[in-house]
Design a protein around this motif. Sequence first.
Motif, PDB file in Angstrom:
ATOM      1  N   UNK B  81      34.932 -25.700 -56.671  1.00 20.34           N
ATOM      2  CA  UNK B  81      36.091 -26.204 -55.925  1.00 20.34           C
ATOM      3  C   UNK B  81      36.980 -25.018 -55.616  1.00 20.34           C
ATOM      4  N   UNK B  82      37.031 -24.604 -54.346  1.00 19.87           N
ATOM      5  CA  UNK B  82      37.880 -23.457 -54.018  1.00 19.87           C
ATOM      6  C   UNK B  82      39.354 -23.828 -54.063  1.00 19.87           C
ATOM      7  N   UNK B  83      40.185 -22.804 -54.207  1.00 22.18           N
ATOM      8  CA  UNK B  83      41.623 -22.990 -54.105  1.00 22.18           C
ATOM      9  C   UNK B  83      41.909 -23.367 -52.650  1.00 22.18           C
ATOM     10  N   UNK B  84      42.819 -24.290 -52.402  1.00 23.92           N
ATOM     11  CA  UNK B  84      43.121 -24.753 -51.039  1.00 23.92           C
ATOM     12  C   UNK B  84      41.855 -25.146 -50.287  1.00 23.92           C
ATOM     13  N   UNK B  85      41.125 -26.090 -50.841  1.00 27.44           N
ATOM     14  CA  UNK B  85      39.848 -26.493 -50.235  1.00 27.44           C
ATOM     15  C   UNK B  85      40.094 -27.071 -48.839  1.00 27.44           C
TER      16      UNK B  85
END
Lengths: 277, 272
Positions: B81-85
């Motif tokens: 889960x990326x930051x600021x998906x």
Amino acid sequence: MNAILTITAKEIRQAVRNRWVLAATLLLAALALSLTFLGSAPSGSNVGARPLDVIIVSLSSLTIFLVPLIALLIAHDAIVGDMERGTMLLLLSYPVARWQVLVGKFCGHLAVLAFATCFGYGAAVAALLATGSDMDREGLEAFIAMIASSVLLGAVFIAIGYWVSAQVRDRGTAAGVCIGLWLLLVLVYDMALLGLLVLDKGQNMSGPVLNTLLLLNPTDIYRLLNLTGFANVSAFSGMAGLAGSATLSVRVLVAALALWTLIPLTAASLSFSRREL
Amino acid sequence: MTTVRITDVSKRYGRIDAVSGASFELGQGEMVALIGHNGAGKTTLMKLMLGLVHPTHGSIQVLGEDPAAGQFSARRRLGYLPENVSFDATLTGRETQRFYARLKQEPIAKAEQLLDVVGLGAAVDRRVGTYSKGMRQRLGLAQALIGRPQLLLLDEPTTGLDPELRQTFYEAIQRLAAEGTTVLLCSHALTELEERAGRVIIMNRGVKVADGSLDELRRLAQLPTGSGSKYPALLKARYPPGYPHPRHTGGSTATSSRSMRHRSKRSICCGA
């Protein structure tokens, strides 16, 4: 399902939702139809030019301007745009290779362009049929060849757009570079070539030199392919003279267009896979 | 069993050392919090583990593969889960989830069930472009959980989530960890994670400054243990939606975590 197909399907779905498919098809259809009905007016009906040949000449001239533009518009932010939006980061954390992403997108974008060309230009033929014009086999073959080569020209410019997209840092630059390339390949190159030929007065520029110079620009390859490929068409396009001196066979021309697709696509794939997110 | 092995890894962007000389291992079923300020190298470490960037120095092994070598079969067993998906705005939540499930070659129906788990509810058939930040984050979590990953990399997972969902989210993560999934949680707020993570790694300007269980770190930092164990009973209670969460509103906890980070930097660096 294969990763490439999954990405292709997503690209097509997005293009449909974005109205890209609709816009491109309507644009090409509108221009093709107006050329069909207006284009035959100046030539009159007694010159012996069959309507289909006239349409091929005018449509392929239109294609040279429009199809590269549409292709570059679709392609220029394929990589850099997804990186800016942040969707590429997540996509690349999935079990897909970067070349698969690129090929998947390419197939999707090409499908969109092929759809628009076939249906847009097909509308012109349908209109001719509806108005009861007679059509012979050779004319129809030339028309189908024109559509196929238009799609191939689109493939070339999609690949070039990806290459730009894989190289630059932001979308604005990608758009700028693509417009520049479009101007260069569609307008400037031919004018420069013409100027050279006039200045040279046929002294140093031999046939092979001219051939090479024509093969260096995909739009010229397309022009040769369509305007000289069929005898009737070549006579009306005013390209008969050039067709006589340029001695490139259809096979060579098609191979050249295929190379023009493969080389930028490979270059795009290489610089994309070297890129760090 | 080791899921992630990072050996003396450095990553340099131009003149900036994003990560320098970091080494640690993550074992199976471990739940680890990776803590640090902005620019401490947390996201870079995650990208290194995903093979999205290549280390300038050192080696990385993730699920038995070297991610930088272009191998990617391990990514089937990995959730990120990326930051600021962000997602493609024109697709619906359901279509997005299906797309990612296909890429991972996991059953579509199971992946769609995850949309209910994260509570997207009726929004699944709306376009992602209409989603709020919290809804995008839920969808982000749903895609990370596709196919029972053996390693979960979550970059700031709880931003934009309301307290109740935060709770369900941690429960889901803990369940996965108990079943053997290694979970790496990134955050800059220690308070948010300390109760849950068995182990904490603290990064500062690309250097690993501390690594250990929270009790160990407290002992090293000589921090009064009271501030950390004040709220667990409260935390375990469920908060109704919209109820201000003491962990994220209270100024006192924030200060204590900052002072702890500050102190830990000094004392642990000297100690190690």
